[in-house]
Design a protein around this motif. Structure first.
Motif, PDB file in Angstrom:
ATOM      1  N   UNK A 197       0.832  -1.205   0.000  1.00  0.00           N
ATOM      2  CA  UNK A 197       0.000   0.000   0.000  1.00  0.00           C
ATOM      3  C   UNK A 197       0.865   1.252   0.000  1.00  0.00           C
ATOM      4  N   UNK A 198       1.904   1.233   0.837  1.00  0.00           N
ATOM      5  CA  UNK A 198       2.785   2.401   0.915  1.00  0.00           C
ATOM      6  C   UNK A 198       3.440   2.692  -0.413  1.00  0.00           C
ATOM      7  N   UNK A 199       3.979   1.641  -1.043  1.00  0.00           N
ATOM      8  CA  UNK A 199       4.691   1.849  -2.305  1.00  0.00           C
ATOM      9  C   UNK A 199       3.746   2.262  -3.416  1.00  0.00           C
ATOM     10  N   UNK A 200       2.599   1.597  -3.493  1.00  0.00           N
ATOM     11  CA  UNK A 200       1.662   1.921  -4.564  1.00  0.00           C
ATOM     12  C   UNK A 200       1.191   3.360  -4.456  1.00  0.00           C
ATOM     13  N   UNK A 201       0.747   3.730  -3.242  1.00  0.00           N
ATOM     14  CA  UNK A 201       0.257   5.093  -3.084  1.00  0.00           C
ATOM     15  C   UNK A 201       1.378   6.085  -3.343  1.00  0.00           C
ATOM     16  N   UNK A 202       2.595   5.732  -2.905  1.00  0.00           N
ATOM     17  CA  UNK A 202       3.729   6.626  -3.130  1.00  0.00           C
ATOM     18  C   UNK A 202       3.986   6.825  -4.608  1.00  0.00           C
ATOM     19  N   UNK A 203       3.948   5.732  -5.348  1.00  0.00           N
ATOM     20  CA  UNK A 203       4.245   5.817  -6.777  1.00  0.00           C
ATOM     21  C   UNK A 203       3.225   6.678  -7.501  1.00  0.00           C
ATOM     22  N   UNK A 204       1.940   6.415  -7.231  1.00  0.00           N
ATOM     23  CA  UNK A 204       0.900   7.201  -7.906  1.00  0.00           C
ATOM     24  C   UNK A 204       0.999   8.665  -7.502  1.00  0.00           C
ATOM     25  N   UNK A 242       0.501  13.715  -2.587  1.00  0.00           N
ATOM     26  CA  UNK A 242       0.879  14.313  -3.871  1.00  0.00           C
ATOM     27  C   UNK A 242       1.461  15.709  -3.712  1.00  0.00           C
ATOM     28  N   UNK A 243       0.974  16.421  -2.669  1.00  0.00           N
ATOM     29  CA  UNK A 243       1.412  17.803  -2.507  1.00  0.00           C
ATOM     30  C   UNK A 243       2.909  17.899  -2.241  1.00  0.00           C
ATOM     31  N   UNK A 244       3.447  16.963  -1.465  1.00  0.00           N
ATOM     32  CA  UNK A 244       4.880  16.999  -1.188  1.00  0.00           C
ATOM     33  C   UNK A 244       5.674  16.839  -2.470  1.00  0.00           C
ATOM     34  N   UNK A 245       5.227  15.874  -3.305  1.00  0.00           N
ATOM     35  CA  UNK A 245       5.927  15.657  -4.573  1.00  0.00           C
ATOM     36  C   UNK A 245       5.800  16.866  -5.477  1.00  0.00           C
ATOM     37  N   UNK A 246       4.595  17.448  -5.483  1.00  0.00           N
ATOM     38  CA  UNK A 246       4.381  18.596  -6.355  1.00  0.00           C
ATOM     39  C   UNK A 246       5.325  19.726  -5.986  1.00  0.00           C
ATOM     40  N   UNK A 264      11.471   9.234   1.803  1.00  0.00           N
ATOM     41  CA  UNK A 264      10.963   9.736   3.071  1.00  0.00           C
ATOM     42  C   UNK A 264       9.444   9.707   3.120  1.00  0.00           C
ATOM     43  N   UNK A 265       8.818  10.025   1.985  1.00  0.00           N
ATOM     44  CA  UNK A 265       7.366  10.002   1.951  1.00  0.00           C
ATOM     45  C   UNK A 265       6.807   8.604   2.066  1.00  0.00           C
ATOM     46  N   UNK A 266       7.488   7.621   1.467  1.00  0.00           N
ATOM     47  CA  UNK A 266       7.005   6.243   1.559  1.00  0.00           C
ATOM     48  C   UNK A 266       6.993   5.807   3.015  1.00  0.00           C
ATOM     49  N   UNK A 267       8.072   6.143   3.728  1.00  0.00           N
ATOM     50  CA  UNK A 267       8.100   5.813   5.146  1.00  0.00           C
ATOM     51  C   UNK A 267       6.930   6.483   5.844  1.00  0.00           C
ATOM     52  N   UNK A 268       6.683   7.719   5.494  1.00  0.00           N
ATOM     53  CA  UNK A 268       5.605   8.480   6.081  1.00  0.00           C
ATOM     54  C   UNK A 268       4.258   7.841   5.756  1.00  0.00           C
ATOM     55  N   UNK A 269       4.115   7.393   4.503  1.00  0.00           N
ATOM     56  CA  UNK A 269       2.851   6.781   4.081  1.00  0.00           C
ATOM     57  C   UNK A 269       2.604   5.483   4.835  1.00  0.00           C
ATOM     58  N   UNK A 270       3.653   4.693   4.992  1.00  0.00           N
ATOM     59  CA  UNK A 270       3.509   3.433   5.719  1.00  0.00           C
ATOM     60  C   UNK A 270       3.085   3.720   7.154  1.00  0.00           C
ATOM     61  N   UNK A 271       3.722   4.739   7.744  1.00  0.00           N
ATOM     62  CA  UNK A 271       3.374   5.099   9.108  1.00  0.00           C
ATOM     63  C   UNK A 271       1.928   5.581   9.195  1.00  0.00           C
ATOM     64  N   UNK A 272       1.535   6.379   8.232  1.00  0.00           N
ATOM     65  CA  UNK A 272       0.175   6.924   8.232  1.00  0.00           C
ATOM     66  C   UNK A 272      -0.853   5.823   8.067  1.00  0.00           C
TER      67      UNK A 272
END
Lengths: 302, 330, 324
Positions: free
Chosen positions: A105-112, A174-178, A226-234
């Motif tokens: 889930x973390x990786x998929x959401x991160x990638x998209x 997405x905002x962080x990436x943007x 860093x965001x993926x780690x954050x996403x997994x945590x979230x």
């Protein structure tokens, strides 16, 4: 002096792989972290083959085995190195499967989120004008709210479930990436090769994708880790609260949540071990990301 | 000309080296000179010559990886290089004060001027009341030519112009009536017109209060206007020192000659400016022999093999060169 | 100065309206408003009646108008579960959350700033390296997990501190808080510490980065050249300069403290707004969710405003026009 610093600012990771490794291995902690993460990744991908048992195969799970402490054996001679949970499932296997879900889930959401956010950021920087102002305003406002709040709002509006959780995670990230994409695209936009490409009358899409984007990859990768780690945590937090993934797709967060009640009676292993697995995952990704960030930081370059 | 009094500062073979990853940088490599009470001495050299580090060494403010490894700094009988940091704190801002180059960065932007002045007084005289310290600060501001000092005290640094800020720095230096002021390029960051004002005012102040002044600069012309004696530094060592008038009229060291030649003046109108060819050698990689040899017109084999020692010349002059006309040597 | 405040206040009001619009759109257009605001177990007659009552059969712009008008009057709907006005429920619980957030903030600042300054002044000491390693750990660990570990250790294992609920309250100077009683303190300690841990690591990193930057500045060297004691240099010259960015970020992060309190309150069964919202989302008590969102938005906007004003007060360069 500044001209050479400009050219040198971001190295493509693929080219000069050897140099990349030399720089990366300057921090032994990061190397260990990377190694640990690769192990975790391996486990996550090959969970069904690596686990001692399939904890979600109802035929192999016996309620009589529930809440066995770590290191115990059951009547059939199965050894439970990390104990069993309230339903009799082997904790180790549950953790392996849980890693799979959490990382997936973390990786998929991160990638998209990366693709979405980078597209917006790159276009905003390239086209400028009102489009940029509006998009960046939205990004700023979104980033001023804590991610957990955003996620709660989205889940409250759309409801629970796997897809909805992933969408929530994407919308949060997405905002962080943007922002990162726009920042580095702004730097690249003013460089000569972009002007040269424009002189050749290459289409905008081509310029953005083939020329600017590759040079922005480095900071995006840093944000990505860093965001993926954050996403997994979230996701773990949301699942723990009962608002994220459903029981059919148990992530580490859900395991921790389920095990929470047993803690008060002293059966700590049902909650703690998934927690440790989660912690190791997040810390290793963060350490790798930290080192990557230091490597690509022009101000710290020798 | 000033009567030469007993020296209040006597630096003898000062060596301050920087221990960096790339090697040992000998920023100050055997510097010796004296300053008498009430005397104004100029320390001239280009960037990287070690002149600022000399000043910081006296103050005990050399940052790591720098360290004073040899020599002594004798101030009114005490060796400063042997003192602890606490003991040096008593001397800094009190008996020896320092003025830095960029006044914009020297004053703390978030504190009022009066705070920064009063604390300088109270740090050395705990018995002074805040009101008395404030009055003394106000009077000293008046001394350096700042009008409406009462209002100015309550102001913040960014409300002042560059020249005014430097005057405030000078005032802070004078607050505790020090015996010696070390001024590190105090006018370099100022407009030319303001420079002249600050220079002449500092000269007047020091004469009136009998305060010794060490003026560190790269600009020989400035030194010519204000100093009694001058020391010329190159690559961490003093290559020439003596009375200003003598050195300007008759520079002996090739480097000093080069410096004099490159100052634009009336006499050289219409002629191309002289330059000293070459560059300062890397301080990590000084050549064997004289440090100036690769830029010197008189360099010979002796210069590339050995470092010259100080040669005494008439009128208290010292030159560090093998090629001084024999008749001039003592 | 007043012009500045006025301008920022106006901007805040605009943002408030935009956010209210977004919430309104989110509830009424994205989700199904019937689902959102009407009890899912109501029968068709009930549903029709409520639709008429809530004006859901009216045009959207009219609905928004009523939404805003009602909001001004404090009517943000009625909870399904409790039957009480949603706003009232939230306001009742707000003191507990605020108390928790403030105590956490205090902990994070009181411990974080000195630790960060130390790590910045002596970056190579063993203690500093431990602090930095600890801060990476603190940053990585999810809040809920830290809470679990704290409970497991201090409550279950050692039995030192209670693991759930809020303690007794006392009132001083018109402020009622459980932090004023010993029993209250024992109850608030673990959850506040939990919440603070996450902020602690970012405060430490901030203070350290600020210190490393400021200590190299000329004015620090000049202060030393004046013969000031090092303690004064750090206490006055350094501290005042790093406080500006630190306070700004701390102020903004107070908002995220309130957000994360949702997790901590759930783990520790702390009776605040956060626990209410989680329960409400779980129980599909939509009016409460909407009310909470609006309150949070108001809090955030006000927080941003306060921080902006605070920043200009602290930095004299912003407050007073300079010469150059």
């Amino acid at each position: 002096m500044s001209a050479s610093a400009n050219k040198q600012s971001y190295d493509l990771p693929a080219a000069g792989l050897r140099k990349f490794w030399l720089d990366f291995s300057e921090s032994p902690t990061a190397v260990i972290a990377l190694f640990v993460f690769l192990i975790i990744l391996f486990i996550a991908i090959f969970a069904p083959w690596v686990s001692p048992s399939n904890p979600y195969d109802l035929t192999s799970v016996d309620i009589m085995n529930s809440r066995l402490p770590p290191g115990s054996e059951d009547f059939s001679g199965n050894f439970y190195i990390l104990g069993t949970d309230g339903a009799g499932r082997d904790m180790l296997s549950a953790i392996f499967y849980g890693l799979r879900v959490s990382l997936g889930v973390g990786a998929l959401s991160g990638l998209v989120a990366l693709i979405l956010g980078a597209s917006v950021g790159l276009s905003a920087a390239y086209f400028g004008g009102r489009f940029e102002t509006i998009m960046m305003r939205i990004v700023d406002i979104q980033l001023s709210f804590p991610s957990i709040l955003m996620a709660l709002i989205i889940l409250a509006a759309f409801g629970k479930g796997v897809e909805k959780t992933i969408i929530a995670l994407i919308l949060v990230q997405w905002a962080y990436y943007a922002r990162a994409a726009r920042a580095s695209a702004l730097v690249e936009k003013n460089k000569e090769y972009v002007e040269a490409a424009k002189c050749l009358a290459l289409g905008d899409k081509r310029i953005i994708l083939s020329h600017i984007a590759p040079n922005c990859m480095a900071p995006l990768i840093v944000v990505g880790t860093l965001q993926t780690a954050h996403a997994i945590s979230l996701e773990a937090t949301l699942s723990f609260l009962g608002l994220g993934l459903p029981i059919t797709e148990p992530s580490l967060g859900l395991l921790i949540g389920n095990g929470f009640e047993y803690m008060y009676s002293g059966d700590f292993w049902i909650s703690i071990f998934p927690g440790i697995a989660l912690l190791i995952t997040i810390v290793s990704i963060n350490l790798v990301g930290d080192q990557l960030r230091d490597m690509f930081n022009p101000r710290l370059q020798k | 000309m000033r009567q030469a009094l007993e020296p209040i500062l006597k630096i003898n073979n000062l060596q301050t080296h920087f221990f960096t990853k790339a090697g040992i940088l000998k920023a100050v490599d055997g510097v010796s000179f004296e300053i008498a009470a009430g005397e104004i001495v100029g320390l001239v050299g280009e960037s990287g010559s070690g002149k600022s580090i000399t000043g910081f060494s006296v103050m005990g403010l050399v940052d790591p990886p720098g360290k004073i490894i040899d020599g002594n700094i004798n101030f009114k009988g005490k060796d400063l290089s042997a003192l602890s940091n606490d003991q040096m704190q008593n001397i800094r801002g009190n008996r020896i004060a320092m003025i830095f180059q960029d006044p914009m960065m020297t004053l703390n932007p978030v504190l009022r001027i009066e705070t920064q002045m009063i604390e300088a007084i109270q740090a050395h005289d705990g018995g002074v009341s805040r009101e008395d310290a404030r009055i003394r600060s106000r009077d000293t501001l008046g001394l350096v030519g700042i009008s409406s000092p009462d209002e100015r005290l309550r102001a913040y640094p960014h409300q002042f112009s560059g020249g005014m800020r430097q005057r405030v720095s000078i005032a802070i230096a004078m607050l505790n009536r020090p015996d010696l002021i070390i001024a590190d390029e105090p006018t370099t960051a100022l407009d030319v017109t303001i420079q002249g004002q600050v220079i002449s005012e500092m000269q007047k102040l020091c004469r009136e209060t009998q305060t010794a002044l060490l003026w560190i600069t790269h600009d020989l012309a400035v030194v010519a206007g204000i100093a009694d004696r001058v020391c010329v530094m190159y690559a961490g060592r003093i290559v020439e020192q003596g009375l200003v008038a003598n050195i300007i009229a008759n520079p002996m060291h090739p480097y000093t000659q080069g410096l004099m030649g490159s100052v634009p003046s009336q006499n050289q109108r219409g002629k191309p400016l002289q330059q000293i060819d070459g560059m300062v050698p890397s301080m990590l990689n000084l050549p064997v022999g004289c440090a100036f040899q690769n830029r010197c017109n008189y360099a010979n084999e002796k210069c590339s093999n050995m470092q010259p020692d100080i040669t005494q010349v008439a009128d208290g002059r010292q030159v560090r060169c093998f090629n001084i006309p024999a008749g001039q040597q003592l | 100065m007043t012009a500045f405040i006025l301008r920022r206040s106006l901007q805040s009001i605009v943002v408030l309206f935009i956010m209210s619009l977004i919430v309104f759109v989110g509830v009424n257009l994205v989700g199904d408003p019937v689902d959102m605001l009407i009890n899912p177990e109501a029968d068709q007659a009930e549903i029709d009646r409520v639709i008429r009552d809530l004006g859901l059969d009216r045009p959207v712009s009219e609905q928004y108008w009523y939404f805003v008008v009602n909001a001004f009057q404090g009517d943000l709907g009625r909870s399904f579960i409790f039957g009480e006005p949603a706003l009232k429920l939230i306001v009742q619980r707000m003191p507990a959350t605020m108390e928790l957030a403030l105590v956490s903030l205090l902990m994070a600042v009181v411990f974080g700033i000195p630790l960060g300054i130390y790590a910045g002044l002596k970056p190579n000491s063993k203690f500093s390296k431990t602090i930095m390693a600890g801060s990476i750990l603190g940053f990585s660990m999810p809040t809920f997990w830290v809470g679990i570990i704290l409970i497991m250790f201090f409550s279950v294992h050692l039995g030192w501190l209670p693991s759930t609920g809020r303690g007794d309250v006392a009132t001083y100077f018109g402020v009622t808080s459980s932090a004023f009683t010993l029993d209250g303190l024992s109850h608030i300690f673990l959850p506040a510490f939990n919440l603070a841990l996450f902020k602690l690591s970012s405060v430490i990193r901030l203070a350290r980065a600020g210190t490393r930057e400021v200590i190299l500045q000329d004015y620090i060297k000049f202060a030393r050249a004046k013969g000031l004691a090092e303690s004064r240099v750090v206490r006055i010259h350094l501290l005042k300069n790093i406080m500006i960015p630190v306070i700004t970020i701390i102020g903004l992060e107070f908002g995220s403290l309130i957000a994360f309190s949702t997790v901590t309150e759930t783990v520790f069964a702390w009776p605040g707004m956060g626990k209410l919202i989680i329960d409400s989302i779980y129980n599909l008590d939509r009016p409460v969710v909407v009310a909470y969102l609006m309150i949070i938005v108001v809090i955030f906007v006000m927080l941003n405003l306060i921080v902006d004003i605070l920043y200009s007060v602290l930095d004299p360069r912003v407050r007073i026009k300079g010469v150059s």
